[in-house]
Motif scaffolding. Structure first.
Motif, short mmCIF file in Angstrom:
data_model
loop_
_atom_site.label_atom_id
_atom_site.label_comp_id
_atom_site.label_asym_id
_atom_site.label_seq_id
_atom_site.Cartn_x
_atom_site.Cartn_y
_atom_site.Cartn_z
N GLY A 22 0.75 -1.37 0.11
CA GLY A 22 0.00 -0.03 -0.09
C GLY A 22 0.95 1.24 0.06
N GLY A 23 1.79 1.20 0.80
CA GLY A 23 2.99 2.48 0.98
C GLY A 23 3.65 2.81 -0.37
N ILE A 24 4.06 1.36 -0.92
CA ILE A 24 4.73 1.38 -2.36
C ILE A 24 4.00 1.84 -3.44
N LEU A 25 2.61 1.48 -3.57
CA LEU A 25 2.04 1.73 -4.61
C LEU A 25 1.76 3.22 -4.55
N ALA A 26 1.23 3.56 -3.37
CA ALA A 26 0.72 5.15 -2.96
C ALA A 26 2.15 5.90 -3.45
N THR A 27 3.26 5.72 -3.20
CA THR A 27 4.49 6.56 -3.57
C THR A 27 4.28 6.33 -4.95
N LYS A 28 4.15 5.35 -5.72
CA LYS A 28 4.41 5.51 -7.05
C LYS A 28 3.08 6.10 -7.88
N TYR A 29 1.79 5.71 -7.50
CA TYR A 29 0.73 6.26 -8.20
C TYR A 29 -0.12 7.16 -7.51
N GLY A 30 0.00 7.37 -6.41
CA GLY A 30 -0.69 8.41 -5.69
C GLY A 30 -1.77 7.78 -4.75
N THR A 31 -1.76 8.69 -3.46
CA THR A 31 -2.89 8.32 -2.56
C THR A 31 -4.24 8.39 -2.98
N LYS A 32 -4.62 9.16 -3.92
CA LYS A 32 -5.93 9.49 -4.47
C LYS A 32 -6.29 8.12 -5.09
N LEU A 33 -5.62 7.48 -6.02
CA LEU A 33 -5.93 6.45 -6.65
C LEU A 33 -6.03 5.16 -5.58
N ILE A 34 -5.07 4.90 -4.95
CA ILE A 34 -5.19 3.63 -3.90
C ILE A 34 -5.84 3.74 -2.89
N PHE A 35 -5.85 4.78 -2.05
CA PHE A 35 -6.87 4.74 -0.99
C PHE A 35 -8.24 4.88 -1.57
N GLY A 36 -8.39 5.62 -2.60
CA GLY A 36 -10.06 5.64 -3.02
C GLY A 36 -10.41 4.41 -3.48
N TRP A 37 -9.72 3.68 -4.25
CA TRP A 37 -10.10 2.44 -4.58
C TRP A 37 -10.10 1.31 -3.76
N ALA A 38 -9.17 1.36 -2.92
CA ALA A 38 -9.35 0.38 -1.88
C ALA A 38 -10.57 0.51 -0.98
N ASN A 39 -10.95 1.62 -0.53
CA ASN A 39 -12.17 1.93 -0.03
C ASN A 39 -13.48 1.63 -0.90
N GLY A 40 -13.42 1.80 -2.14
CA GLY A 40 -14.49 1.88 -3.04
C GLY A 40 -14.57 0.36 -3.32
N ILE A 41 -13.67 -0.49 -3.62
CA ILE A 41 -13.93 -1.97 -3.91
C ILE A 41 -14.43 -2.76 -2.75
N GLY A 42 -13.98 -2.27 -1.30
CA GLY A 42 -14.39 -2.65 -0.23
C GLY A 42 -16.08 -2.44 0.05
N VAL A 43 -16.38 -1.07 -0.46
CA VAL A 43 -17.76 -0.79 -0.38
C VAL A 43 -18.68 -1.89 -1.21
N PHE A 44 -18.17 -1.64 -2.39
CA PHE A 44 -18.97 -2.87 -3.30
C PHE A 44 -19.08 -4.04 -2.72
N CYS A 45 -18.22 -4.68 -2.02
CA CYS A 45 -18.42 -5.86 -1.38
C CYS A 45 -19.62 -5.88 -0.31
N CYS A 46 -19.83 -4.78 0.28
CA CYS A 46 -21.01 -4.50 1.11
C CYS A 46 -22.00 -5.28 0.57
N PHE A 47 -22.46 -4.58 -0.77
CA PHE A 47 -23.80 -5.08 -1.49
C PHE A 47 -23.79 -6.67 -1.45
N LEU A 48 -22.78 -7.35 -1.44
CA LEU A 48 -22.72 -9.03 -1.70
C LEU A 48 -22.70 -9.76 -0.58
N ILE A 49 -22.59 -8.99 0.76
CA ILE A 49 -22.59 -9.66 2.10
C ILE A 49 -23.79 -10.38 2.04
#
Length: 523
Positions: A110-137
């Protein structure tokens, strides 16, 4: 009207992001109380622990309300457990801990990817995909216990990218003497728990547990859209930031994060750094205590003190609201100590860590011996969780102090190891309380947590420091004492600049004057 700074917007979006992150984590902790057969009621009431409070005596759910999943399963004539799931105590413990089984594996990436691609992308999509999983539970829960475990493991795994990625953004946006206050936004996690435990309790009472996951999905999706529009990885990339604020941030940060290519990641230096390991130990103890109380508080209040689902939600969430408030107040106090030079940066971090680990450990010890009393249990759980709010001015801020350039990676290392209690603790609690929901069993749970907290706090106070590390600049070794002395001299001058009043406009005027002087000199 005063202009809202980009840093203020960033604080609120980060705050909301961590609310969403913890909303995803804790929703199962309370829905499981209603999902199992008998709505989590103990097989036999323990008269010595019975609670006669009017709040606890509120009526229980008598029938299950409409849910899309049950409607579909009935329509399709697919059999399912209509009266609730018959999961054992060990199965419940495994399910509660499954979120963290793979969570730790993406801490360093997570730290490596954010350093390379930015926190906006990594933090945003990490939460976003986790949120999508909620609909499936809900539908997966009716389909298969194993499937639900797998979904929670995946949800925990992908959201493991979130926390370490945020330190990369903090290092690029926040002046050193504002870090304690800004990192308090991470404690949006506490507000997420405090806010959604009671809300989830009432949702379950009014409708059914499935609706908790619908609400999580909707709220998380709205945050994800706002995050993509309002957040940027650095002041230089922000299209709407005022020039004065951008120059103020760049001047305040100085050279510590201005090197866009600090060199290869100094893995050896990070792995052998005593300050890094002190932060890891502090996080281990703090997370053990926090997650034990956060994950199991609904079950503890429901089965030991016999509160109903609404009371359980409220009492489980209250401590985390106090944690956030304490974090905010303590962070302002910590920044004041730094700004006025009352304490060194290292001693401020030690004070905060002793509070969030050592003091909390003593309160949890009291909980082990006085938790049989319902009122004492509520007060002690609330106070213990409240003291953990100092973590934002302790280990979390210290990691940025040690190395702004590699802050995300350092937090990833800490999260990878320090996050292991997230699934170890539920497994131990499941073993201790399986078919043994007694105060004696929970006493052992709290004694273990107290030992973890107190020992980690003592170790941090004895051995830690929070000074800029030599390997932050890419110079992985200091060839002679003179270089170390030179770096310390530079750090001292930098600290003097940092301790000036944090008035962006004043600082910008100084920057403008300096720029004009340099231009005239060049001319």
């Amino acid at each position: 009207m005063a202009e809202v700074t980009a840093r203020t917007v960033l604080w609120y979006m980060t705050f909301m992001g961590f609310i969403v992150n913890y909303m995803i984590r804790i929703n199962l902790n309370i829905t499981i109380v209603d999902m199992i057969v008998g709505h989590g009621a103990p097989a036999a009431a323990n008269a010595s622990l019975a609670n006669s409070s009017a709040l606890a005596a509120l009526p229980e759910i008598t029938e299950r309300s409409f849910s899309l999943e049950r409607w579909f399963l009935d329509w399709a004539n697919i059999p399912y457990e209509k009266e609730g799931f018959q999961w054992t105590g060990k199965q419940q413990g495994a399910l509660l801990g499954s979120f963290f089984w793979a969570h730790w594996t993406l801490q360093i990436p997570g730290g490596i990817l954010a350093t390379k691609y930015g926190t906006k992308l990594i933090f945003g999509w990490a939460n976003g995909i986790g949120v999508f999983c909620c609909f499936l539970i809900p539908i997966v829960s009716y389909w298969s216990y194993t499937g639900l475990i797998a979904l929670r493991v995946f949800q925990g795994w992908i959201t493991g990218l979130a926390w370490p990625s945020m330190h990369v953004l903090t290092a690029k946006w926040i002046p050193p003497n504002e870090r304690s206050k800004f990192v308090s936004a991470y404690l949006g996690s506490s507000v997420g728990v405090a806010l959604f435990y009671p809300i989830f309790g009432y949702i379950i009472d009014w409708t059914s547990w499935e609706w908790v996951y619908y609400i999580c999905g909707i709220v998380g999706t709205l945050w994800f859209i706002a995050w993509q529009y309002l957040v940027f990885d650095s002041p230089a990339e922000h299209p709407r930031i005022a020039d004065s604020e951008r120059r103020y941030i760049e001047k305040s940060l100085g050279a510590s994060v201005q090197n866009s290519s600090p060199g290869p990641t100094p893995w050896k230096e990070i792995a052998t750094s005593l300050p890094v390991w002190c932060n890891v130990v502090a996080q281990w103890g703090g997370i053990w205590g926090l997650f034990t109380l956060m994950t199991h508080a609904p079950t503890y209040f429901r089965l030991i003190h016999h509160w109903n689902i609404r009371a359980t939600g409220f009492l489980s969430g209250l401590p985390h609201l106090m944690r956030m408030l304490f974090a905010y107040v303590f962070s302002m106090f910590a920044d004041y100590l730094l700004r006025t030079d009352r304490l060194s940066r290292t001693n401020v971090r030690k004070l905060a860590t002793f509070t969030c680990c050592g003091v909390k450990g003593l309160v949890v010890l009291a909980l082990a011996y006085f938790g049989y009393n319902a009122t004492a249990a509520i007060v002690l759980v609330t106070v213990a969780t409240m003291f953990h709010g100092a973590v934002s001015s302790g280990p979390l801020a210290s990691m940025v102090d040690l190395s702004p350039n590699y802050a995300g990676i350092v937090l990833g290392v800490s999260g990878m190891i320090g996050g292991l209690p997230g699934f170890i603790s539920p497994l131990i609690v499941g073993q201790l309380t399986n078919d043994n929901q007694t105060m004696e069993a929970w006493k052992n749970v709290f004694l273990i947590s107290s030992a973890m907290l107190t020992c980690s706090g003592i170790i941090y106070v004895l051995f830690s420091e929070s000074t800029l590390q030599p390997w932050n600049s890419g110079c992985h070794q200091l060839p002679d004492p003179g270089l170390k002395e030179l770096q310390n001299l530079g750090a001292t001058k930098e600290d003097e600049e940092e301790k000036k009043p944090l008035n962006p406009e004043t600082s910008i005027d100084e920057v403008d004057k300096e720029t004009k002087t340099k231009s005239e000199g060049n001319a």
